[in-house]
Design a protein around this motif. Structure first.
Motif, PDB file in Angstrom:
ATOM      1  N   UNK A   4       0.835  -1.208   0.000  1.00  0.00           N
ATOM      2  CA  UNK A   4       0.000   0.000   0.000  1.00  0.00           C
ATOM      3  C   UNK A   4       0.870   1.258   0.000  1.00  0.00           C
ATOM      4  N   UNK A   5       1.957   1.214   0.753  1.00  0.00           N
ATOM      5  CA  UNK A   5       2.854   2.368   0.839  1.00  0.00           C
ATOM      6  C   UNK A   5       3.518   2.585  -0.516  1.00  0.00           C
ATOM      7  N   UNK A   6       3.961   1.493  -1.150  1.00  0.00           N
ATOM      8  CA  UNK A   6       4.575   1.600  -2.477  1.00  0.00           C
ATOM      9  C   UNK A   6       3.609   2.239  -3.464  1.00  0.00           C
ATOM     10  N   UNK A   7       2.368   1.771  -3.449  1.00  0.00           N
ATOM     11  CA  UNK A   7       1.364   2.280  -4.385  1.00  0.00           C
ATOM     12  C   UNK A   7       1.134   3.767  -4.140  1.00  0.00           C
ATOM     13  N   UNK A   8       1.053   4.154  -2.876  1.00  0.00           N
ATOM     14  CA  UNK A   8       0.826   5.559  -2.523  1.00  0.00           C
ATOM     15  C   UNK A   8       1.980   6.423  -3.019  1.00  0.00           C
ATOM     16  N   UNK A 214      27.817 -11.924  -7.535  1.00  0.00           N
ATOM     17  CA  UNK A 214      26.920 -11.510  -6.449  1.00  0.00           C
ATOM     18  C   UNK A 214      27.096 -10.019  -6.140  1.00  0.00           C
ATOM     19  N   UNK A 215      28.342  -9.536  -6.181  1.00  0.00           N
ATOM     20  CA  UNK A 215      28.587  -8.115  -5.907  1.00  0.00           C
ATOM     21  C   UNK A 215      27.939  -7.241  -6.983  1.00  0.00           C
ATOM     22  N   UNK A 216      27.965  -7.711  -8.235  1.00  0.00           N
ATOM     23  CA  UNK A 216      27.281  -6.989  -9.323  1.00  0.00           C
ATOM     24  C   UNK A 216      25.781  -6.898  -9.036  1.00  0.00           C
ATOM     25  N   UNK A 217      25.199  -8.008  -8.590  1.00  0.00           N
ATOM     26  CA  UNK A 217      23.758  -8.017  -8.261  1.00  0.00           C
ATOM     27  C   UNK A 217      23.459  -7.058  -7.117  1.00  0.00           C
ATOM     28  N   UNK A 218      24.353  -7.060  -6.118  1.00  0.00           N
ATOM     29  CA  UNK A 218      24.207  -6.194  -4.948  1.00  0.00           C
ATOM     30  C   UNK A 218      24.222  -4.726  -5.385  1.00  0.00           C
ATOM     31  N   UNK A 219      25.136  -4.383  -6.272  1.00  0.00           N
ATOM     32  CA  UNK A 219      25.250  -3.017  -6.773  1.00  0.00           C
ATOM     33  C   UNK A 219      23.993  -2.654  -7.582  1.00  0.00           C
ATOM     34  N   UNK A 220      23.603  -3.536  -8.507  1.00  0.00           N
ATOM     35  CA  UNK A 220      22.434  -3.263  -9.363  1.00  0.00           C
ATOM     36  C   UNK A 220      21.128  -3.234  -8.577  1.00  0.00           C
ATOM     37  N   UNK A 221      21.094  -3.928  -7.420  1.00  0.00           N
ATOM     38  CA  UNK A 221      19.868  -3.918  -6.611  1.00  0.00           C
ATOM     39  C   UNK A 221      19.495  -2.507  -6.155  1.00  0.00           C
ATOM     40  N   UNK A 222      20.485  -1.611  -6.101  1.00  0.00           N
ATOM     41  CA  UNK A 222      20.181  -0.229  -5.722  1.00  0.00           C
ATOM     42  C   UNK A 222      19.227   0.393  -6.748  1.00  0.00           C
ATOM     43  N   UNK A 223      19.455   0.108  -8.025  1.00  0.00           N
ATOM     44  CA  UNK A 223      18.551   0.619  -9.067  1.00  0.00           C
ATOM     45  C   UNK A 223      17.196  -0.092  -8.984  1.00  0.00           C
ATOM     46  N   UNK A 224      17.225  -1.397  -8.709  1.00  0.00           N
ATOM     47  CA  UNK A 224      15.970  -2.152  -8.551  1.00  0.00           C
ATOM     48  C   UNK A 224      15.166  -1.576  -7.385  1.00  0.00           C
ATOM     49  N   UNK A 225      15.851  -1.213  -6.311  1.00  0.00           N
ATOM     50  CA  UNK A 225      15.167  -0.639  -5.141  1.00  0.00           C
ATOM     51  C   UNK A 225      14.542   0.707  -5.509  1.00  0.00           C
ATOM     52  N   UNK A 226      15.274   1.518  -6.272  1.00  0.00           N
ATOM     53  CA  UNK A 226      14.743   2.824  -6.682  1.00  0.00           C
ATOM     54  C   UNK A 226      13.523   2.616  -7.576  1.00  0.00           C
ATOM     55  N   UNK A 227      13.575   1.615  -8.459  1.00  0.00           N
ATOM     56  CA  UNK A 227      12.392   1.275  -9.261  1.00  0.00           C
ATOM     57  C   UNK A 227      11.219   0.876  -8.364  1.00  0.00           C
ATOM     58  N   UNK A 228      11.475  -0.011  -7.399  1.00  0.00           N
ATOM     59  CA  UNK A 228      10.408  -0.519  -6.522  1.00  0.00           C
ATOM     60  C   UNK A 228       9.816   0.586  -5.662  1.00  0.00           C
ATOM     61  N   UNK A 229      10.681   1.367  -5.023  1.00  0.00           N
ATOM     62  CA  UNK A 229      10.173   2.295  -4.012  1.00  0.00           C
ATOM     63  C   UNK A 229       9.836   3.671  -4.550  1.00  0.00           C
ATOM     64  N   UNK A 230      10.467   4.070  -5.643  1.00  0.00           N
ATOM     65  CA  UNK A 230      10.197   5.410  -6.175  1.00  0.00           C
ATOM     66  C   UNK A 230       9.499   5.346  -7.535  1.00  0.00           C
TER      67      UNK A 230
END
Ligand code: AVJ
Length: 325
Positions: A4-8, A214-230
């Protein structure tokens, strides 16, 4: 984060009172582009970091745990009686447990972490495993000043800052952090800090460029997080993990490099990338034992003792006003 927070957030952009949004937007409009490494650690990022710590190439966690285990009684012997142990970034108490097991008179443990996800769960398990220790988890961004719980006001304090997370700060920021910590922990304080050492650049390079990616995934997850949350639209296939050792500055740099010219929408803004342009996502400064002790001295702390396995170091510092220990 709750759906719900993400959608908002998606429906109503530009929530500039949210530090994550504000820091991401500021970092992406800056030249050169950068993002603060403290945002790596959402649920997915913390799980990826946990995998990093188990990689054959990533020696720091194994080294530090080995040093703590081998020297726990010596480290604990420096603790004042009936103290409170304050851990900066204590998302998991794995390393603090080694100290708590060796220091019988610790009365309280205060893990301070920007993410509350693991803190409460971990606190419950700690209370079961160390019934004599009061646990006061604090959800705070320790890169900014914060208040310690009133319940430990009367206890002498020991700061604990493992993992070489201090390496994420610019040296002048590390100095500011150490000064704040000194004020907060007080005159009788001891500070136990884990610091990764300058070494052969191939060993450093491999630790941040693991074969499994794994470190590449960890780094790229920052962009995935920005996609998810913003609600941003980063194409994760159009960015590459770049990590290298900057010898002149004694630091590993991590970047996300745009593989082509592209535009990305972030929170109502459009961000342009040139081909090859990078977002600087992390610095991981490496110190020699001497260079870290010099930084500590310049930040109000007196080096008391250091333990090392040649790869990593654990320093005991004492607040300057109490050198007569
Ligand atoms: C948690 C900041 C110490 O710099 O080695 C690991 C984070 N980044 N691999 C480090 C990290 C890429 C880590 N610290």
């Amino acid at each position: 984060m709750a759906r719900a927070v993400q959608a908002a957030r998606r429906a109503a952009p530009a929530a500039t009172n949210d530090p994550f949004t504000a820091d991401v937007v500021a970092g992406l409009v800056a030249k050169p582009k950068s993002l603060p490494p403290k945002y790596f650690y959402d649920l997915a990022g913390s799980a990826l970091f946990d995998r990093i710590t188990q990689l054959p190439e990533y020696y720091p966690t194994r080294s530090e745990i080995g040093i703590l285990q081998a020297n726990a009684p010596a480290i604990a012997s420096l603790f004042p009686q009936n103290c409170a142990l304050v851990e900066f970034g204590g998302g998991t108490s794995r390393k603090a447990r080694i100290l708590l097991g060796a220091a019988a008179t610790v009365e309280a443990y205060v893990p301070v972490d920007i993410s509350g996800d693991f803190l409460q769960q971990d606190a419950a398990q700690l209370r079961r495993d160390f019934p004599r220790v009061e646990v006061y988890p604090l959800v705070e961004d320790f890169t900014k000043p914060f208040a310690l719980p009133a319940a430990i006001a009367a206890l002498p304090r020991v700061g604990f800052f493992p993992g070489s997370t201090v390496g994420n700060f610019e040296p002048h920021e590390a100095c500011k952090f150490l000064r704040h910590a000194g004020t907060m922990l007080g005159d009788a304080a001891l500070f136990v800090i884990g610091v990764d050492l300058v070494k052969d650049s191939k060993i450093l390079y491999d630790a941040y460029n693991d074969a499994e990616g794994v470190t590449a995934k960890f780094n790229l997850n920052l962009l995935a997080r920005i996609n998810r949350e913003l609600g941003a639209n980063f194409n994760l296939g159009a960015f590459e993990h770049h990590a290298f050792y900057n010898t002149a500055r004694n630091r590993i740099e991590m970047h996300l490099a745009s593989t082509r010219r592209q535009k990305v929408r972030v929170n109502g803004a459009t961000v342009d990338f040139r081909a090859g342009e990078t977002i600087h996502t992390e610095n991981s400064y490496k110190y020699t034992i001497d260079s870290f002790q010099a930084l500590a001295r310049g930040s109000g702390w007196t080096p008391l003792k250091v333990w090392t396995d040649g790869l990593f170091s654990v320093h005991a510092l004492v607040n300057k006003t109490t050198e007569d220990r």
